[in-house]
Design an enzyme around this catalytic site. Structure first.
Site, mmCIF file in Angstrom:
data_model
loop_
_atom_site.group_PDB
_atom_site.id
_atom_site.type_symbol
_atom_site.label_atom_id
_atom_site.label_comp_id
_atom_site.label_asym_id
_atom_site.label_seq_id
_atom_site.Cartn_x
_atom_site.Cartn_y
_atom_site.Cartn_z
ATOM 1 N N GLU A 39 -34.715 -5.301 4.262
ATOM 2 C CA GLU A 39 -35.307 -4.851 2.994
ATOM 3 C C GLU A 39 -34.395 -5.216 1.833
ATOM 4 O O GLU A 39 -34.837 -5.671 0.776
ATOM 5 C CB GLU A 39 -35.491 -3.322 3.020
ATOM 6 N N LYS A 125 0.393 2.832 0.827
ATOM 7 C CA LYS A 125 0.814 1.591 0.180
ATOM 8 C C LYS A 125 0.155 0.440 0.939
ATOM 9 O O LYS A 125 0.563 0.074 2.036
ATOM 10 C CB LYS A 125 2.332 1.443 0.193
ATOM 11 N N ARG A 146 -1.718 -10.180 -10.366
ATOM 12 C CA ARG A 146 -0.573 -9.590 -11.037
ATOM 13 C C ARG A 146 0.327 -10.663 -11.643
ATOM 14 O O ARG A 146 0.876 -10.480 -12.730
ATOM 15 C CB ARG A 146 0.204 -8.753 -10.018
ATOM 16 N N LYS A 333 8.788 3.340 2.664
ATOM 17 C CA LYS A 333 8.301 2.353 3.638
ATOM 18 C C LYS A 333 8.309 2.857 5.078
ATOM 19 O O LYS A 333 8.892 3.885 5.396
ATOM 20 C CB LYS A 333 9.180 1.108 3.537
ATOM 21 N N CYS A 431 -2.753 -23.386 37.861
ATOM 22 C CA CYS A 431 -2.694 -21.954 37.569
ATOM 23 C C CYS A 431 -1.420 -21.376 38.190
ATOM 24 O O CYS A 431 -1.179 -21.558 39.381
ATOM 25 C CB CYS A 431 -3.917 -21.255 38.143
HETATM 26 S S1 IVH Z 1 0.933 1.775 -8.008
HETATM 27 C C1 IVH Z 1 3.350 1.752 -11.527
HETATM 28 N N1 IVH Z 1 -0.185 2.421 -5.729
HETATM 29 O O1 IVH Z 1 2.667 -2.156 -4.380
HETATM 30 C C2 IVH Z 1 3.047 1.509 -10.147
HETATM 31 N N2 IVH Z 1 0.825 0.267 -5.913
HETATM 32 O O2 IVH Z 1 5.442 -2.705 -5.850
HETATM 33 C C3 IVH Z 1 2.076 0.414 -9.982
HETATM 34 N N3 IVH Z 1 0.602 -1.120 -3.903
HETATM 35 O O3 IVH Z 1 2.085 -4.678 -6.683
HETATM 36 C C4 IVH Z 1 1.560 0.262 -8.622
HETATM 37 N N4 IVH Z 1 -0.512 0.354 -2.707
HETATM 38 O O4 IVH Z 1 0.319 -4.327 -4.984
HETATM 39 C C5 IVH Z 1 0.487 1.468 -6.406
HETATM 40 N N5 IVH Z 1 -1.238 3.121 -3.773
HETATM 41 C C6 IVH Z 1 -0.577 2.179 -4.470
HETATM 42 C C7 IVH Z 1 -0.267 0.919 -3.914
HETATM 43 C C8 IVH Z 1 0.454 -0.010 -4.664
HETATM 44 C C9 IVH Z 1 -0.008 -0.864 -2.734
HETATM 45 C C10 IVH Z 1 1.313 -2.381 -4.207
HETATM 46 C C11 IVH Z 1 0.839 -3.086 -5.430
HETATM 47 C C12 IVH Z 1 2.021 -3.353 -6.274
HETATM 48 C C13 IVH Z 1 3.145 -3.029 -5.371
HETATM 49 C C14 IVH Z 1 4.198 -2.306 -6.182
#
Ligand code: IVH
Length: 694
Positions: A39, A125, A146, A333, A431
């Site tokens: 659809e 992250k 970016r 991390k 094999c």
């Molecule tokens: S905030 C002011 N939130 O991490 C902070 N970044 O080193 C701006 N990233 O280039 C980023 N998950 O690609 C933010 N939940 C999250 C994120 C995140 C991944 C990446 C993003 C950025 C890098 C920062």
């Protein structure tokens, strides 16, 4: 009937766009579709038709723009209105990292020891690439990478193909808002993409490559100059941040916290990770880090950590920035999903279906939370392309539940002189488990063991297949029992099945007398079978039920099939070169013939018949390649006809090609044929050959 007036067409298009927007959000973002796919397709095609007829009615937020536009020459640079910052990474990957961040924030805010806990937002992250999405009056007008944080690249065309990104914001939209977030590729999509890439490479497409990880694959897709290719590499998105936005006085949303913003993003139609949580104080941060660390493997995408952000925007302003990093956020991390280690050996593993996989034995290394000592090299071409050798230092990746893999060799190892490196990898042609020939079929990436029922690695699978209802049928012989029998070494090859007595069976764990008796009876009953069931039961690659029937009908007798040459096999209805070769290889293995003899000796029997009358195979031995669009026949139809007449139909032109059948818009294959001096014919001539080969 009068043609519909322009206004009503305009209204219809707008109505269709609204519907499509609504349903695609339900499908891609909320995972809760309400409309059958067919659809949706109908509505989509109707809108495409309207826009094709009235190009002026196509709006910049039309869902039809998601399918890709024209190929670009390059990307235009975009200066970000608000710089895209990076996040400071907490180097302490233990729980202590979260406490250290909280302590810093409190100190910088000048809070007393007994001041109340700070409210944070905990996010994942995501391991993808950051994207700035600019909406003007609710319509996506620009998507930019970016870049260096100040200047990125305009990738709007490609980003439009991401279904999870709204082309128009839902609900109230401010005059200007830039939503930021991560473009990523899900792990299953990444695996599937690489599988397709490996197939393309195996088929000889030289400029294709295998991607190292989902982030690289996503980055590659985003920076594709051909949006059609970008569209074929499915990407996803999570929103987590903000760029330029109209103030509340100018019509922007009035948000006081990061949490409010995340809710606003979701209301506009963006995916926001459901794991996002509010947390009060350091302990709650630690708990989030630990919980997500445990959840990490089960997520459908890669994360490399978690991010803590001070929730209050007022406090964020107060904290400000150091160089290019906000003081109000930190990334905490997890152990990396990629690590370096040394290759100690390259072993060959044989799978349940006979597939041979080269596996690197590694010096133990901690990757993605576990110690890894084995990593797959996929197949011969991959191992060679990466040029992995014993003694090399390699990058190992382990993400989620995916089997660890060797991503590549470090440049230092590659640069060593040849005599200081191990030998180039070669796949064995036997094999390693059973010693049968291992063969690689044309156009395939994998070597397979031809041992079938004889091969220990394939034993369980082979027995289950033989005993299946559509094969010889041994009622009650299921996977649990087969597993038990094989593991206890009671069955090594199929004939052993018929040597199992009541006493042996009843001696097994959890085997009642009645069940043991039933199995003995079922085995006895299975001895009377038919030639086609028996043949199918042998589990010869490419010999399915219907091929087995065709073979039985054509030859009448098993010995005739076992002794048939490839040419004779090709005379059978629907048997092409792949099947013929597979049968030949199977019966060329002495131990496979031995198994057949023993089964007959055990009492398996069937009625044998007379060979069927021969059908003419006028084009046997000739190889055709079809290219372009033929005037009357579809490509599959033409292929069927040629194969039925005994010809081989191949996908690529080589010196072995007898004829290239060229239709309209034939491309590189036609050039190749001319280059090699292969005869080029048209469909009409092909039909003549089919009717009268000389
Ligand atoms: S905030 C002011 N939130 O991490 C902070 N970044 O080193 C701006 N990233 O280039 C980023 N998950 O690609 C933010 N939940 C999250 C994120 C995140 C991944 C990446 C993003 C950025 C890098 C920062």
């Amino acid at each position: 009937m009068n043609p519909p007036d322009k206004q009503s067409v305009t209204d219809e298009a707008e109505g269709l766009r609204a519907k499509l927007r609504h349903h695609s959000h339900l499908y891609y973002v909320l995972d809760a579709p309400e409309l059958p796919d067919a659809e949706y397709d109908k509505l989509f095609q109707r809108l495409q038709a309207i826009e094709a007829e009235h190009p002026d009615l196509q709006t910049p937020d039309s869902p039809t723009l998601r399918v890709g536009g024209k190929v670009l020459d390059g990307f235009i640079k975009v200066r970000h209105k608000v710089p895209m910052l990076s996040i400071r990474t907490e180097t302490d990957i233990t729980a202590g990292g979260a406490s250290a961040f909280d302590a810093r924030v409190r100190r910088e805010l000048g809070l007393a020891e007994d001041a109340p806990a700070i409210e944070y937002i905990c996010e994942l992250k995501f391991d993808g690439l950051a994207m700035n999405l600019r909406y003007e009056d609710g319509v996506l007008v620009q998507a930019a990478t970016r870049g260096d944080g100040e200047v990125g690249e305009d990738v709007t065309q490609n980003i439009r193909t991401i279904q999870q990104i709204p082309l128009r914001l839902q609900g109230d939209a401010p005059p200007v808002v830039e939503v930021r977030g991560e473009v990523y590729m899900r792990r299953d999509q990444f695996e599937a993409l690489n599988e397709r890439q490996r197939e393309k490479i195996a088929a000889g497409q030289k400029n294709e490559k295998v991607f190292v990880n989902p982030r690289n694959a996503a980055a590659g897709a985003v920076r594709q100059l051909d949006p059609a290719i970008a569209a074929a590499r499915p990407l996803s998105f999570f929103a987590y941040g903000l760029g330029e936005v109209s103030s509340p006085e100018q019509g922007g949303p009035d948000c006081a916290t990061q949490f409010d913003w995340l809710q606003q993003f979701a209301a506009w139609g963006f995916p926001v990770a459901t794991q996002t949580q509010r947390a009060l104080g350091a302990e709650a941060l630690v708990a989030f880090h630990e919980a997500m660390g445990r959840a990490r493997d089960g997520l459908p995408y890669d994360i490399d950590g978690v991010v803590y952000k001070v929730d209050s925007l007022a406090l964020q302003r107060q904290l400000g920035f150091v160089s290019r990093e906000p003081r109000w956020a930190v990334a905490h991390k997890y152990p990396a999903q990629e690590q370096l280690t040394e290759v100690l050996a390259i072993d060959i593993q044989v799978g349940r279906t006979g597939k041979l996989t080269p596996v690197a034995k590694l010096a133990p290394v901690f990757v993605g939370g576990v110690t890894v000592t084995n990593a797959t090299l996929h197949n011969e071409d991959e191992a060679r392309r990466k040029d992995v050798r014993v003694g090399d230092t390699v990058i190992v990746r382990r993400a989620g539940d995916v089997i660890p893999e060797v991503v590549g060799v470090v440049p230092e190892s590659l640069a060593k002189p040849a005599e200081r490196r191990g030998a180039i990898f070669t796949m064995p042609h036997k094999c390693p488990v059973c010693g049968s020939d291992a063969v690689r079929e044309e156009g395939e990436a994998d070597y397979r063991c031809t041992g079938g029922l004889f091969c220990g690695a394939q034993r369980k699978e082979a027995i289950l297949h033989f005993a299946a209802r559509r094969a010889v049928e041994v009622e009650g012989l299921g996977d649990k029992l087969v597993e038990q029998l094989v593991d206890a070494n009671l069955i090594r090859t199929l004939p052993d099945l018929y040597k199992l007595g009541f006493t042996t069976l009843v001696g097994l764990d959890r085997m009642a007398e009645k069940s043991a008796k039933n199995i003995v009876d079922a085995l006895e009953k299975s001895k009377k079978t038919t030639l086609n069931r028996f043949l199918f039961g042998l589990g010869i690659r490419h010999v399915g039920e219907s091929t087995a029937k065709d073979l039985a009908k054509h030859f009448g007798k098993l010995d005739a099939i076992m002794d048939a040459t490839e040419e004779q096999l090709l005379e059978v209805n629907d048997v092409g070169p792949v099947v013929a070769q597979s049968l030949r290889t199977f019966f060329d293995q002495a131990h496979n013939r031995e198994v057949v003899e023993q089964l007959r000796a055990c009492g398996l029997h069937w009625e044998e018949g007379e060979p069927a009358a021969r059908t003419p195979r006028p084009l046997a031995g000739k190889t055709f390649v079809i290219t372009g669009t033929l005037p009357t026949l579809g490509r599959d139809e033409a292929k069927d006809k040629l194969e039925a007449a005994g010809a081989k139909v191949s996908g690529s032109v080589s010196k072995k090609t007898t004829f290239v059948v060229a239709g309209a818009e034939a491309g590189s294959k036609l050039d190749k044929a001319r280059e090699l001096g292969v005869e080029v014919i048209d469909e009409a001539r092909m039909l003549v050959l089919l009717a009268k080969p000389d």
